[in-house]
Design a protein around this motif. Structure first.
Motif, short mmCIF file in Angstrom:
data_model
loop_
_atom_site.label_atom_id
_atom_site.label_comp_id
_atom_site.label_asym_id
_atom_site.label_seq_id
_atom_site.Cartn_x
_atom_site.Cartn_y
_atom_site.Cartn_z
N ALA A 213 6.79 6.57 6.70
CA ALA A 213 5.89 5.44 6.47
C ALA A 213 5.68 5.25 4.97
N ASP A 214 5.73 4.00 4.53
CA ASP A 214 5.62 3.65 3.11
C ASP A 214 4.47 2.67 2.94
N GLU A 215 3.52 3.00 2.07
CA GLU A 215 2.37 2.13 1.84
C GLU A 215 2.79 0.79 1.24
N ASN A 216 3.87 0.78 0.51
CA ASN A 216 4.33 -0.45 -0.13
C ASN A 216 5.31 -1.23 0.73
N GLY A 217 5.49 -0.79 1.96
CA GLY A 217 6.47 -1.44 2.82
C GLY A 217 5.90 -2.52 3.71
N GLY A 218 4.67 -2.96 3.43
CA GLY A 218 4.10 -4.04 4.23
C GLY A 218 3.66 -3.61 5.61
N THR A 219 3.31 -2.34 5.82
CA THR A 219 2.90 -1.85 7.13
C THR A 219 1.39 -1.82 7.31
N GLY A 220 0.64 -2.38 6.39
CA GLY A 220 -0.81 -2.43 6.52
C GLY A 220 -1.52 -1.19 6.03
N LEU A 221 -0.78 -0.20 5.55
CA LEU A 221 -1.44 1.03 5.08
C LEU A 221 -2.28 0.79 3.84
N LEU A 222 -1.83 -0.12 2.97
CA LEU A 222 -2.62 -0.44 1.79
C LEU A 222 -3.94 -1.10 2.19
N GLY A 223 -3.89 -1.96 3.20
CA GLY A 223 -5.13 -2.56 3.69
C GLY A 223 -6.08 -1.53 4.27
N ILE A 224 -5.53 -0.54 4.98
CA ILE A 224 -6.36 0.55 5.50
C ILE A 224 -7.03 1.29 4.36
N ARG A 225 -6.25 1.61 3.33
CA ARG A 225 -6.81 2.36 2.21
C ARG A 225 -7.92 1.58 1.51
N ARG A 226 -7.73 0.29 1.34
CA ARG A 226 -8.76 -0.52 0.68
C ARG A 226 -10.01 -0.63 1.54
N ARG A 227 -9.83 -0.82 2.84
CA ARG A 227 -10.99 -0.95 3.73
C ARG A 227 -11.79 0.35 3.74
N VAL A 228 -11.09 1.48 3.77
CA VAL A 228 -11.78 2.77 3.80
C VAL A 228 -12.42 3.07 2.45
N ALA A 229 -11.72 2.75 1.35
CA ALA A 229 -12.28 3.00 0.02
C ALA A 229 -13.55 2.20 -0.22
#
Length: 391
Positions: free
Chosen positions: A349-365
């Protein structure tokens, strides 16, 4: 001998600039005393932040000198003096521990800077004479010249000791920087969420309501002359109304899923698991779904964030991992809500691959939480989120 001379010359230059800075420190100390006297008279309160800013410029020069000698930077941690009304700037100047460290360095350097320079100037001719004879006749290493870098090093160590921020100030500054970064991420996520809601309303609900209004208008016009056409138009209008309601429910679920209010977090997660297309096991530990007024449930924002984390993680697992099974673990402690989603897929899984992981990180942060992702090539993928909440 040549190497010792070069180091001695460099040490003399360092001590010479330190002596010059000591003279400036005497002027700055006088400025601070005048500012304090004026501040006590109230009318000159505005001088105090300016005096503190002047002293900070001197300590900044000393930090650069110390870094130039030792090769290691001396960090600076201060409260801002350029923001807010005069009262806030005076308060920051008075309450900032860095102000008192700067004043202590000002007094210490005022004396030691000149003393060390005079000691070096007295030692240098003697070192040239003694070490010249000692090295020229006895072929031995210099003895007195290495003392000059020692004096410069002592001055640098004193400045580093007095000007380095305390561990508490360092932690506080790092915390402020972290919160500033998470706030910026939260604003980005909030802006993206607003644009998504606006797009959904504009492209979905609004278009269907416009079509609904047009069909009702056509039905009104055809009411007298063509009853069959009216029936058809009303059937279409009913379909449009139902589709508009479905779109509105979709938008509402994106803001705060009603299932969280109806079933609680565990029930909402079980509903997600049932509709994910995977074999998902859900385990919960600790109180999760008590009544909202008993204090055991997490705040609504925390529950919503946990719900979206699970929804995004299961969606990623179904679309990208190739997994058939996944597991969700919810654990509630007096201070944390911990969410762990694990799948047996291919990993990577890659955070920069458009899988929504960056959105998860921002929402949690935005809620001051933490995200830990483990997804080696070949799997498994484990996403663990901790959200602070106190009951």
């Amino acid at each position: 001998m040549r190497r010792a001379l070069r180091r001695a010359d460099r040490a003399l230059f360092h001590l010479l600039t330190g002596a010059g800075l000591s003279i400036v420190c005497s002027l700055a100390l006088g400025l601070v005393l005048v500012a304090l006297a004026c501040c006590l008279l109230v009318v000159g309160a505005g001088m105090l932040p300016e005096a503190a800013r002047t002293v900070r410029s001197l300590t900044g020069a000393e930090r650069r000198r110390t870094e130039g000698w030792s090769g290691q930077p001396v960090p600076a941690r201060y409260l801002p003096l350029d923001e807010g009304p005069l009262r806030a700037r005076v308060r920051n100047a008075v309450r900032d521990p860095g102000t008192y460290r700067d004043l202590l360095w000002l007094v210490a350097h005022l004396g030691c800077g000149l003393v060390l320079f005079y000691a070096a100037m007295a030692l240098f001719p003697l070192a040239l004479l003694v070490d010249g004879v000692w090295c020229g006749l006895a072929r031995r290493r210099p003895v007195l010249l290495p003392l000059l870098p020692g004096l410069a090093g002592a001055q640098a160590r004193l400045s580093r000791t007095l000007l380095s921020p305390s561990p508490r100030a360092t932690l506080l500054s790092e915390r402020v920087e972290e919160l500033t970064a998470t706030r910026a991420g939260a604003l980005v996520a909030h802006g993206a969420e607003l644009r998504r809601i606006e797009r959904d309303l504009h492209d979905g609900t609004q278009a269907r309501l416009v079509a609904l209004a047009m069909r009702i208008g056509l039905a009104r016009r055809a009411c007298d002359r063509d009853p069959e056409a009216v029936r058809t138009l009303l059937d279409d209008a009913q379909d449009q109304a139902e589709e508009a309601l479905a779109d509105l429910r979709h938008v509402v679920r994106g803001i705060h899923p009603p299932v969280l209010t109806d079933r609680g977090l565990v029930g909402a997660v079980r509903a997600l698991a049932a509709g994910s297309g995977l074999e998902v096991s859900v385990r919960a530990a600790g109180p999760q779904d008590g009544p909202e007024d008993d204090g055991t449930r997490a705040p609504a924002a925390v529950e919503a964030a946990a719900y979206f984390v699970v929804a995004e993680a299961l969606s990623n697992a179904a679309r990208h991992s190739g997994a058939r099974r996944a597991s969700v673990e919810l654990a509630r402690t007096p201070r944390l809500l911990r969410v762990r989603v694990r799948d047996e897929g291919r990993g990577g899984a890659d955070e920069n691959g458009g899988t929504g992981l960056l959105g998860i990180r921002r929402r949690v942060a935005a809620l001051d939480g933490t995200v830990a992702l483990s997804s080696p090539a070949g799997g498994p993928t484990a996403l663990e989120v901790e959200l602070p909440c106190v009951w």
